[in-house]
Design an enzyme around this catalytic site. Structure first.
Site, PDB file in Angstrom:
ATOM      1  N   CYS A  63       0.837  -1.197   0.000  1.00 37.52           N
ATOM      2  CA  CYS A  63       0.000   0.000   0.000  1.00 37.52           C
ATOM      3  C   CYS A  63       0.876   1.253   0.000  1.00 37.52           C
ATOM      4  O   CYS A  63       1.688   1.442   0.910  1.00 37.52           O
ATOM      5  CB  CYS A  63      -0.923  -0.002   1.213  1.00 37.52           C
TER       6      CYS A  63
ATOM      7  N   THR B  81      -0.319  -1.318  -6.049  1.00 33.25           N
ATOM      8  CA  THR B  81      -0.507  -0.083  -6.815  1.00 33.25           C
ATOM      9  C   THR B  81       0.744   0.797  -6.844  1.00 33.25           C
ATOM     10  O   THR B  81       1.604   0.714  -5.975  1.00 33.25           O
ATOM     11  CB  THR B  81      -1.685   0.716  -6.249  1.00 33.25           C
TER      12      THR B  81
END
Length: 424
Positions: free
Chosen positions: A137, A203
């Site tokens: 994250c 991500t």
């Protein structure tokens, strides 16, 4: 009909299509709808310690292609904002109701042994199939010493992975951050720590655009914004490269990989599997188009496998790995030249403009008697760069034809033009 079932790191699934840890897997309601739609597995949205994380509003932004479709998706949402107790209770109930589906639980807690020991034991009691350690994250959580703050330090990756393997008998999947210089270091660390598999990519740090009226990046929270996690079709090339790096690395070759990043159809999935992925995880496409997209994914992959004679996923898993190499080992004697099919050419001139302005001036433009134009490749000037083919709007109008096929293989380490060829 092809058999789509897989066994990934000891976890069985009726097909390789899993929902990634994200908003679509945040609660029992979503997960059960996904199973009903046909998804083979889910990774439950990341659990953490109580009190639960608190999210902001708004949370998402996007970039778009020329057709107005979402090309990249950005989010600043954190891990679950529901209590650990509620999540654990729902996980247990869902697994009992859907015993044939894969259910992996994503976790993120402070980088302390007791915190990890406690939560993995709690998850194990739910009957879930495995753990995914969220070391990727890129926003919010790294500021608290979690997420990418762990994934960017191989020593931390190895340490936390070892804790989880020590205190749990469940398969441990380590989710890797792409926000790092070399993904192989993190994967190697995960393997040293005893990881049963890795998943990637998480991500990518991003700002998708600026609202020039408010002079703030999107998404906007009371006039301010921050970098978020970028995913969707735009990140697929990056993800494929990182998957291949791990699959080709002698230290991690054979380590099970769950591929993530821009997967939106069966072809995307097949590409990840061909580079070694044993399962694939989907998020953005499901958020944009809904859970039913898995129907086309399954039927498309099955039909393609039938057409190729592949009976099961492992028949083509990893077949592209041997054909992915370092630049220095590419054949310097291989040559292709563009060939323009005049019957298909619509005379738009895009190939000519691209080559004339930005490449090798290898296309001639001539005017016919009727006022139309013709384009012809100058073979001696063409370097086979593919630019004309890429810019051409007509399918199969420009093909790259192989030349000089009689020359033997010679790579850059053998090439007499290499000034360092004989360096030891």
């Amino acid at each position: 009909m092809a058999d789509l079932s897989v066994e990934f790191a000891g976890i069985k699934s009726p097909n390789p299509f899993w929902l990634a840890s994200a908003p679509p897997t945040d609660k029992a309601y979503n997960v059960e709808r996904a199973y009903e739609a046909g998804w083979g597995g889910v990774v439950w949205k990341t659990l953490g310690e109580d009190p639960a994380a608190v999210n902001v509003s708004s949370r998402y932004s996007a970039t778009y292609d020329h057709n107005g479709e979402v090309a990249g998706f950005n989010n600043i949402e954190l891990i679950t904002d529901r209590s650990l107790e509620i999540n654990l209770r729902e996980i247990e109930a869902v697994k009992k109701s859907w015993p044939d589906r894969a259910l992996v639980v994503s976790l993120m807690v402070p980088c302390e042994e007791e915190a990890w020991k406690k939560i993995v034991k709690q998850v194990e009691q739910t009957g879930a199939d495995g753990l995914e350690l969220n070391f990727g994250c890129p926003h919010g959580m790294p500021e608290r010493g979690m997420g990418a703050a762990v994934g960017q330090v191989p020593e931390y990756v190895e340490m936390v992975t070892r804790w989880c393997k020590m205190y749990s008998s469940m398969p441990v999947i380590v989710k890797l951050t792409p926000n790092i210089t070399d993904i192989r270091f993190s994967a190697q660390a995960a393997k040293r720590g005893g990881a049963d598999a890795v998943s990637l990519i998480n991500t990518i740090n991003s700002i998708t655009g600026i609202d020039l009226d408010q002079m703030a990046a999107r998404p906007i929270v009371d006039g301010k914004s921050t970098h978020g996690g970028y995913c969707g079709p735009a990140v697929k090339p990056i993800a494929l490269n990182m998957v291949s790096e791990i699959a080709r690395d002698p230290e991690t070759a054979g380590l099970p990989i769950s591929g993530i990043g821009g997967i939106g159809n069966w072809r995307d999935a097949a590409e990840f599997i061909s580079l070694g992925s044993g399962s694939v995880q989907v998020c953005t496409a499901a958020m944009i188009y809904g859970f039913r997209i898995v129907e086309e994914m399954k039927s498309g992959l099955s039909n393609w496998m039938d057409s190729k004679g592949y009976e099961k996923i492992t028949d083509f898993q990893g077949l592209a790995i041997p054909n992915t190499t370092d630049w220095k080992y590419l054949n310097m004697n291989y040559k292709v030249v563009a060939d323009i099919d005049e019957d298909k050419c619509i005379g738009c001139g895009r190939c000519y403009i691209a080559c004339e302005d930005t490449s090798h001036q290898a296309i001639n433009k001539t005017e016919r008697a009727d006022g139309s134009v013709a384009f012809e490749v100058i073979e001696d000037k063409c370097v086979g760069c593919n630019l004309c083919q890429i810019t051409c709007p007509v399918d199969q109008c420009i093909k790259m034809e192989q030349k000089e096929a009689d020359k033997p293989y010679m790579n850059w380490t053998q090439d007499p033009r290499n000034p360092y060829k004989d360096a030891s």
